[in-house]
Design a protein around this motif. Structure first.
Motif, PDB file in Angstrom:
ATOM      1  N   SER A 352       0.872  -1.185   0.000  1.00 26.55           N
ATOM      2  CA  SER A 352       0.000   0.000   0.000  1.00 26.55           C
ATOM      3  C   SER A 352       0.900   1.224   0.000  1.00 26.55           C
ATOM      4  O   SER A 352       0.893   2.018   0.952  1.00 26.55           O
ATOM      5  N   ILE A 353       1.672   1.371  -1.059  1.00 30.56           N
ATOM      6  CA  ILE A 353       2.680   2.436  -1.106  1.00 30.56           C
ATOM      7  C   ILE A 353       2.327   3.526  -2.105  1.00 30.56           C
ATOM      8  O   ILE A 353       3.151   4.353  -2.443  1.00 30.56           O
ATOM      9  N   GLY A 354       1.095   3.512  -2.556  1.00 27.93           N
ATOM     10  CA  GLY A 354       0.666   4.605  -3.416  1.00 27.93           C
ATOM     11  C   GLY A 354       0.077   4.132  -4.732  1.00 27.93           C
ATOM     12  O   GLY A 354       0.487   3.138  -5.302  1.00 27.93           O
ATOM     13  N   TYR A 355      -0.925   4.882  -5.189  1.00 26.66           N
ATOM     14  CA  TYR A 355      -1.481   4.677  -6.524  1.00 26.66           C
ATOM     15  C   TYR A 355      -0.553   5.357  -7.532  1.00 26.66           C
ATOM     16  O   TYR A 355       0.398   6.032  -7.143  1.00 26.66           O
ATOM     17  N   ARG A 356      -0.847   5.160  -8.807  1.00 22.24           N
ATOM     18  CA  ARG A 356       0.008   5.761  -9.842  1.00 22.24           C
ATOM     19  C   ARG A 356      -0.800   5.980 -11.114  1.00 22.24           C
ATOM     20  O   ARG A 356      -1.538   5.081 -11.545  1.00 22.24           O
ATOM     21  N   SER A 357      -0.647   7.154 -11.707  1.00 20.48           N
ATOM     22  CA  SER A 357      -1.336   7.434 -12.968  1.00 20.48           C
ATOM     23  C   SER A 357      -0.545   6.881 -14.137  1.00 20.48           C
ATOM     24  O   SER A 357       0.674   6.687 -14.041  1.00 20.48           O
ATOM     25  N   LEU A 358      -1.233   6.633 -15.236  1.00 18.46           N
ATOM     26  CA  LEU A 358      -0.589   6.161 -16.462  1.00 18.46           C
ATOM     27  C   LEU A 358      -0.869   7.159 -17.582  1.00 18.46           C
ATOM     28  O   LEU A 358      -1.884   7.845 -17.568  1.00 18.46           O
ATOM     29  N   PRO A 359       0.025   7.230 -18.576  1.00 19.42           N
ATOM     30  CA  PRO A 359      -0.267   8.110 -19.712  1.00 19.42           C
ATOM     31  C   PRO A 359      -1.452   7.558 -20.497  1.00 19.42           C
ATOM     32  O   PRO A 359      -1.559   6.356 -20.708  1.00 19.42           O
ATOM     33  N   LEU A 360      -2.339   8.455 -20.927  1.00 18.53           N
ATOM     34  CA  LEU A 360      -3.580   8.024 -21.570  1.00 18.53           C
ATOM     35  C   LEU A 360      -3.405   7.854 -23.069  1.00 18.53           C
ATOM     36  O   LEU A 360      -3.995   6.970 -23.686  1.00 18.53           O
ATOM     37  N   ASP A 361      -2.629   8.737 -23.625  1.00 16.19           N
ATOM     38  CA  ASP A 361      -2.595   8.910 -25.067  1.00 16.19           C
ATOM     39  C   ASP A 361      -1.212   9.469 -25.356  1.00 16.19           C
ATOM     40  O   ASP A 361      -0.768  10.384 -24.667  1.00 16.19           O
ATOM     41  N   SER A 362      -0.509   8.918 -26.314  1.00 16.99           N
ATOM     42  CA  SER A 362       0.877   9.351 -26.552  1.00 16.99           C
ATOM     43  C   SER A 362       0.972  10.830 -26.918  1.00 16.99           C
ATOM     44  O   SER A 362       2.032  11.430 -26.815  1.00 16.99           O
ATOM     45  N   ALA A 363      -0.154  11.399 -27.337  1.00 14.62           N
ATOM     46  CA  ALA A 363      -0.129  12.813 -27.732  1.00 14.62           C
ATOM     47  C   ALA A 363      -0.125  13.756 -26.533  1.00 14.62           C
ATOM     48  O   ALA A 363       0.106  14.948 -26.671  1.00 14.62           O
ATOM     49  N   ILE A 364      -0.407  13.233 -25.339  1.00 13.88           N
ATOM     50  CA  ILE A 364      -0.500  14.115 -24.169  1.00 13.88           C
ATOM     51  C   ILE A 364       0.802  14.080 -23.375  1.00 13.88           C
ATOM     52  O   ILE A 364       1.320  13.007 -23.076  1.00 13.88           O
ATOM     53  N   PRO A 365       1.321  15.256 -22.996  1.00  9.82           N
ATOM     54  CA  PRO A 365       2.535  15.264 -22.172  1.00  9.82           C
ATOM     55  C   PRO A 365       2.294  14.527 -20.850  1.00  9.82           C
ATOM     56  O   PRO A 365       1.209  14.612 -20.286  1.00  9.82           O
ATOM     57  N   PHE A 366       3.302  13.786 -20.388  1.00  9.29           N
ATOM     58  CA  PHE A 366       3.173  13.037 -19.143  1.00  9.29           C
ATOM     59  C   PHE A 366       4.542  12.935 -18.503  1.00  9.29           C
ATOM     60  O   PHE A 366       5.531  12.679 -19.173  1.00  9.29           O
ATOM     61  N   ASP A 367       4.596  13.189 -17.204  1.00  8.14           N
ATOM     62  CA  ASP A 367       5.872  13.088 -16.478  1.00  8.14           C
ATOM     63  C   ASP A 367       5.908  11.735 -15.780  1.00  8.14           C
ATOM     64  O   ASP A 367       5.247  11.556 -14.768  1.00  8.14           O
ATOM     65  N   PRO A 368       6.663  10.764 -16.298  1.00  6.37           N
ATOM     66  CA  PRO A 368       6.626   9.423 -15.714  1.00  6.37           C
ATOM     67  C   PRO A 368       7.244   9.364 -14.323  1.00  6.37           C
ATOM     68  O   PRO A 368       6.866   8.513 -13.521  1.00  6.37           O
ATOM     69  N   LYS A 369       8.139  10.299 -14.023  1.00  2.00           N
ATOM     70  CA  LYS A 369       8.770  10.279 -12.699  1.00  2.00           C
ATOM     71  C   LYS A 369       7.755  10.706 -11.627  1.00  2.00           C
ATOM     72  O   LYS A 369       7.604  10.039 -10.611  1.00  2.00           O
ATOM     73  N   LEU A 370       7.074  11.813 -11.894  1.00  2.00           N
ATOM     74  CA  LEU A 370       6.091  12.288 -10.917  1.00  2.00           C
ATOM     75  C   LEU A 370       4.748  11.596 -11.086  1.00  2.00           C
ATOM     76  O   LEU A 370       3.903  11.630 -10.201  1.00  2.00           O
ATOM     77  N   GLY A 371       4.542  10.991 -12.267  1.00  2.00           N
ATOM     78  CA  GLY A 371       3.271  10.321 -12.521  1.00  2.00           C
ATOM     79  C   GLY A 371       2.115  11.287 -12.682  1.00  2.00           C
ATOM     80  O   GLY A 371       0.987  10.999 -12.280  1.00  2.00           O
ATOM     81  N   ILE A 372       2.405  12.470 -13.240  1.00  2.00           N
ATOM     82  CA  ILE A 372       1.332  13.446 -13.460  1.00  2.00           C
ATOM     83  C   ILE A 372       1.462  14.069 -14.844  1.00  2.00           C
ATOM     84  O   ILE A 372       2.478  13.922 -15.505  1.00  2.00           O
ATOM     85  N   ILE A 373       0.404  14.752 -15.244  1.00  2.00           N
ATOM     86  CA  ILE A 373       0.449  15.515 -16.495  1.00  2.00           C
ATOM     87  C   ILE A 373       1.008  16.891 -16.143  1.00  2.00           C
ATOM     88  O   ILE A 373       0.448  17.576 -15.284  1.00  2.00           O
ATOM     89  N   PRO A 374       2.126  17.291 -16.755  1.00  2.00           N
ATOM     90  CA  PRO A 374       2.710  18.598 -16.420  1.00  2.00           C
ATOM     91  C   PRO A 374       1.711  19.722 -16.681  1.00  2.00           C
ATOM     92  O   PRO A 374       1.099  19.786 -17.744  1.00  2.00           O
ATOM     93  N   ASN A 375       1.510  20.544 -15.646  1.00  2.38           N
ATOM     94  CA  ASN A 375       0.487  21.577 -15.802  1.00  2.38           C
ATOM     95  C   ASN A 375       0.768  22.745 -14.886  1.00  2.38           C
ATOM     96  O   ASN A 375       1.580  22.646 -13.967  1.00  2.38           O
ATOM     97  N   SER A 376       0.086  23.848 -15.155  1.00  3.10           N
ATOM     98  CA  SER A 376       0.157  24.993 -14.272  1.00  3.10           C
ATOM     99  C   SER A 376      -1.274  25.424 -13.991  1.00  3.10           C
ATOM    100  O   SER A 376      -2.002  25.785 -14.913  1.00  3.10           O
ATOM    101  N   LEU A 377      -1.694  25.316 -12.749  1.00 11.27           N
ATOM    102  CA  LEU A 377      -3.074  25.626 -12.353  1.00 11.27           C
ATOM    103  C   LEU A 377      -4.081  24.864 -13.210  1.00 11.27           C
ATOM    104  O   LEU A 377      -5.153  25.362 -13.536  1.00 11.27           O
ATOM    105  N   GLY A 378      -3.716  23.642 -13.598  1.00 13.12           N
ATOM    106  CA  GLY A 378      -4.638  22.801 -14.351  1.00 13.12           C
ATOM    107  C   GLY A 378      -4.543  22.967 -15.854  1.00 13.12           C
ATOM    108  O   GLY A 378      -5.199  22.240 -16.595  1.00 13.12           O
ATOM    109  N   ARG A 379      -3.751  23.923 -16.319  1.00 15.48           N
ATOM    110  CA  ARG A 379      -3.570  24.092 -17.771  1.00 15.48           C
ATOM    111  C   ARG A 379      -2.397  23.200 -18.186  1.00 15.48           C
ATOM    112  O   ARG A 379      -1.285  23.386 -17.696  1.00 15.48           O
ATOM    113  N   VAL A 380      -2.658  22.243 -19.090  1.00 21.24           N
ATOM    114  CA  VAL A 380      -1.598  21.331 -19.502  1.00 21.24           C
ATOM    115  C   VAL A 380      -0.509  22.103 -20.242  1.00 21.24           C
ATOM    116  O   VAL A 380      -0.809  22.885 -21.148  1.00 21.24           O
ATOM    117  N   GLN A 381       0.713  21.898 -19.856  1.00 22.34           N
ATOM    118  CA  GLN A 381       1.815  22.666 -20.439  1.00 22.34           C
ATOM    119  C   GLN A 381       1.959  22.425 -21.923  1.00 22.34           C
ATOM    120  O   GLN A 381       2.022  21.287 -22.383  1.00 22.34           O
TER     121      GLN A 381
END
Lengths: 485, 149
Positions: A352-381
């Motif tokens: 039980s060491i944490g959930y993890r997001s996966l990239p949805l679509d190769s066209a969308i930026p994704f940070d595999p280290k942080l497991g998030i979509i890079p964004n600023s205030l919810g706007r995808v970079q």
């Protein structure tokens, strides 16, 4: 539009054009927005948009036939009050400017690019469907599961329905000391009389009824001051009928002084652990603990090294753990190995060491280290018109209120961009109209909200027969058959 | 699951329906309450004595985003409100259960309470409570501040 078609031939061509473009500009002013994911992030984002923009249309897409994400599949069966948010989400779904489309997998049935062509704004709120891995030998032995899969199993998540966890050993070890760790420990040890009245699935209840598990250890790499679970859940565990807590006094002696000036939440949480570990229990509690047939405990400063196998080489029989010490203090304390090693005998290990997001679509930026979509205030970079909210935006931690605020935050960014013209409304978008034809051409049949309400009614009716709030349907095919898809 | 409503603890899980019809009472039972929303807007409501502040928000359809997610069952902290010191001191004692959830609220102050656990009394007429700013709001303020430099 109809009436204007009747009278246009009586007007001069210029007036006709002006009238037509006026109609077009009115239609273009209604933003078409879609949200990917129907859990709390998706619904709260939609809710905020609908509330604060009187024309916006919001379509919510979901890969499963049924909505609500972790509210349905993550929140523990014995925490029904937390699921009350479903009522406000249902209200949102009933809004005439909102539509729900289940059984549609974005990235497979329709791409994000296709959504961007159909909508002025696309919000990605698809959460974290995977989990962090331990990365230790023996992790794939029988008897080792992620807490995420175990939770999915007892909550009826279709992909985990065939988990068949091995509950035949007396001792289970949960790696991690967050609320999910407490949830799985509690479900493993709860009296059946309590569980059978919840919406836990029939199949998992039957398996738990045959469970031999009597003892659950929650093992953390760091110390009592770094536990990630919260006080309500800890209190619940301490008060769990027919169980006794195993808290080593040595882990808690002197802690009372250390926390004198710590913020109240951490202070109260630690005080509760200290009290349970060091103080003599009251008469009633002492009686309960003495007669308890099950127990649970916290082990600190232990980091997993290897899962040990039984003679057959396939089944877990124990876990080798490194004894650590802390460097630094508070939230940023780090666990450092001391060189000492121990072994814990167990046949069931839940990481039980944490959930993890996966990239949805190769066209969308994704940070595999942080497991998030890079964004600023919810706007995808780097992607105008693309937004994100919830766990895929900030990482898989926090409770529903955290996601709620986060989703309102993203919705605010969308609203600002609508107002300032960053989102160009003069190009009209077709919204679901174009997505419908794409889905149709690919043989995909979306499930509507009223379809879900039929499934919901069936689950509630089945549950009633068993004295439960609902009996969840765990087979997506069965769900689709029920609504004649 | 117990919940504290109308000044006593009940052992029944309380579910507050989203649509609650306003019950008409004589003006003698009416108490005026002001909610300062996150954007600074003052929302004024007339409450019935004994109603929880959460019920006031629901019944009067006050536009406070995300308020009362768990519908008064002490399973969230979205009805977190900040009181004036003198009013806070006179409120009924806080229970461990409320403290447990309040501890998770953002922007916790010494005069914070959960609205679902505070019931309106006649002596509170003219009460003003503050809806706390959320993490997102704080971060947005910081971000906007940064961008304008």
């Amino acid at each position: 539009m109809g009436s204007s078609c009747v009278c246009w031939k009586w007007r001069s061509p210029l007036r006709r054009l002006a009238g037509f473009s006026r109609l077009l500009s009115t239609a273009a002013l209604a933003p078409q927005i879609c949200v990917v994911g129907s859990g709390p992030a998706g619904f709260y984002t939609a809710q905020h948009l609908l509330k604060h923009h009187r024309l916006a249309r919001v379509d919510i897409y979901e890969k499963l036939p049924v909505p609500f994400g972790l509210v349905r599949f993550g929140v523990a069966p014995d925490h029904p009050e937390v699921k009350n948010v479903i009522n406000t989400f249902t209200q949102t779904a009933h809004s005439d400017r909102c539509s729900y489309y289940g059984n549609v997998t974005i990235g497979k049935d329709v791409t994000v690019k296709e959504l961007q062509q159909a909508y002025h704004a696309v919000v990605l709120s698809y959460g974290a469907e995977d989990n962090r891995i331990l990365g230790i030998p023996g992790e794939n032995l029988s008897g080792v599961y992620s807490a995420r899969a175990f939770v999915g199993w007892y909550n009826g998540l279709p992909e985990n329905r065939d988990l068949k966890p091995d509950l035949s050993s007396e001792t289970a070890v949960v790696l991690g000391q967050g609320n999910v760790a407490l949830d799985v420990a509690r479900v493993l040890l709860s009296p059946l009389d309590i569980l059978r009245k919840t919406d836990i699935t029939e199949g998992s209840l039957a398996a738990i009824a045959c469970s031999k598990v009597k003892r659950v250890w929650l093992v953390g790499r760091r110390g009592p001051l770094q536990v990630a679970f919260t006080i309500k859940e800890l209190r619940e565990m301490i008060n769990l009928p027919d169980t006794r807590p195993l808290l080593a006094p040595a882990d808690f002696t002197g802690l009372g002084d250390v926390i004198k000036d710590v913020p109240r939440p951490r202070k109260r949480l630690t005080e509760l652990m200290v009290k349970s570990a060091l103080e003599k229990p009251g008469e009633k509690e002492a009686g309960r603990w003495a007669s308890a047939t099950k127990e649970w405990g916290l082990k600190f400063r232990r980091s997993p090294l290897e899962v040990l196998s039984a003679a057959d080489g396939k089944q877990a029989r124990g876990i080798r753990i490194a004894v650590t010490r802390l460097e630094g203090s508070g939230e940023s304390a780090r666990a450092v190995p001391t060189g000492e090693v121990e072994e814990l005998e167990c046949g069931l290990i839940l990481s039980s060491i944490g959930y993890r997001s996966l990239p949805l679509d190769s066209a969308i930026p994704f940070d595999p280290k942080l497991g998030i979509i890079p964004n600023s205030l919810g706007r995808v970079q780097g992607e105008p018109g693309l937004y994100c909210s919830g766990w895929v935006k900030r990482g898989p931690t926090g409770v529903i209120i955290t996601t709620m605020n986060d989703s309102f935050d993203t919705a605010q960014s969308v609203l600002e961009d609508l107002q300032t013209g960053v989102l160009n409304l003069s190009s009209s978008k077709e919204g679901f109209k174009s997505v419908r034809s794409i889905l149709h051409s690919r043989g995909v049949h979306p499930v509507t909200f009223s379809d879900w309400e039929k499934i919901d009614a069936a689950e509630v009716a089945r549950g009633k027969l068993a004295g439960k709030p609902r009996e969840k349907i765990v087979d997506p095919q069965e769900m689709l058959q029920l609504i004649n898809h | 699951m117990s919940s504290k409503l109308f000044g006593f603890k009940s052992t029944v899980s309380h579910r507050l329906p989203i649509h609650r019809l306003q019950v008409q009472h004589s003006s003698a039972d009416r108490v005026t309450v002001h909610f300062i929303n996150r954007d600074g807007e003052r929302l004024t409501a007339t409450a019935k004595e004994g109603e929880s502040l959460l019920e006031v928000v629901f019944n009067q359809n006050l536009g406070i985003d995300g308020f009362g997610a768990c519908e008064g069952t002490l399973a969230c902290s979205t009805c977190h409100l900040i009181f004036e010191e003198d009013v806070f001191q006179k409120l009924d004692a806080i229970t461990d259960e409320e403290l447990d959830m309040l501890d998770l609220a953002y922007g916790l102050t010494d005069t914070s309470r959960l609205g679902c656990q505070v019931c309106v009394k006649k002596a509170m007429d003219g009460l003003t409570v503050q809806v706390p700013m959320e993490v997102a709001d704080m971060r947005r303020e910081l971000e906007v501040g940064k961008q304008s430099k």
